[in-house]
Scaffold this motif. Structure first.
Motif: not given
Length: 187
Positions: A114-115, A117, A129, A131, A174-175, A178-179, A181
């Protein structure tokens, strides 16, 4: 003197019902957005926020630890308090030091689940950010950075699963993270 108008009881009950439904809807949306950090605790004092920052940024020559897997992944070394962003060609795209929380993930392989903001961390600090990749002792374990760039030590007696980064490193992770990874945690 005029007597103020009174609202009938059904109006009060209707108003309270609408308010309760709105509160439940907000909580349902938050729950649908994924794991939340543990309940907020008292924010550390200003003197606590003057913690030392991780050492000067080292160059890309800091080697990725042996046994950290292959392919595109995030590698987190508990002992070095360092993260590597490794691309599919095994090249290190970025490496940086971090501030670990009080609860660390066990060594192993995880996946970014999950991410988020932004939110407030379990230590009361506004973070961004975020993660998430693991859970331990009832806490979500996640990388994040403080919105104000600080990283105070957790309030005494507070369990935290946040692994804090500098702001620029938080944006880079954050970049990259991604979900789905892979995150490899090594000693």
């Amino acid at each position: 003197m005029p007597v103020p108008a009174r609202l009938p009881s059904w109006a009060w009950v209707s108003g309270l019902t609408v308010g309760a439904i709105a509160a439940v809807a907000v909580l349902a949306v938050q729950a649908d957005q994924g794991p939340q950090p543990a309940a907020s605790a008292a924010r550390p004092s200003a003197s606590a926020s003057a913690s030392p920052r991780p050492g000067p940024e080292q160059t890309q020559s800091v080697r990725v630890p042996d046994g950290s897997g292959t392919g595109r992944r995030i590698v987190y070394s508990l002992g070095q308090q360092r993260v590597w962003l490794v691309d599919a060609s095994e090249a290190t795209r970025r490496t940086f030091r971090v501030w670990p929380g009080t609860v660390s993930p066990d060594p192993g392989t995880y996946t970014v689940t999950t991410r988020r903001e932004a939110t407030t961390g379990s230590d009361g600090v506004n973070i961004e950010n975020i993660v998430y990749f693991a859970a331990k002792s009832g806490l979500s374990i996640a990388f994040s950075n403080a919105v104000d760039g600080s990283s105070p030590p957790p309030a005494e007696g507070t369990d935290t699963g946040g692994i804090r980064l500098r702001t620029a490193d938080g944006s880079a992770l954050w970049s990259f993270g991604t979900t789905g990874t892979t995150v490899t945690v090594v000693k």
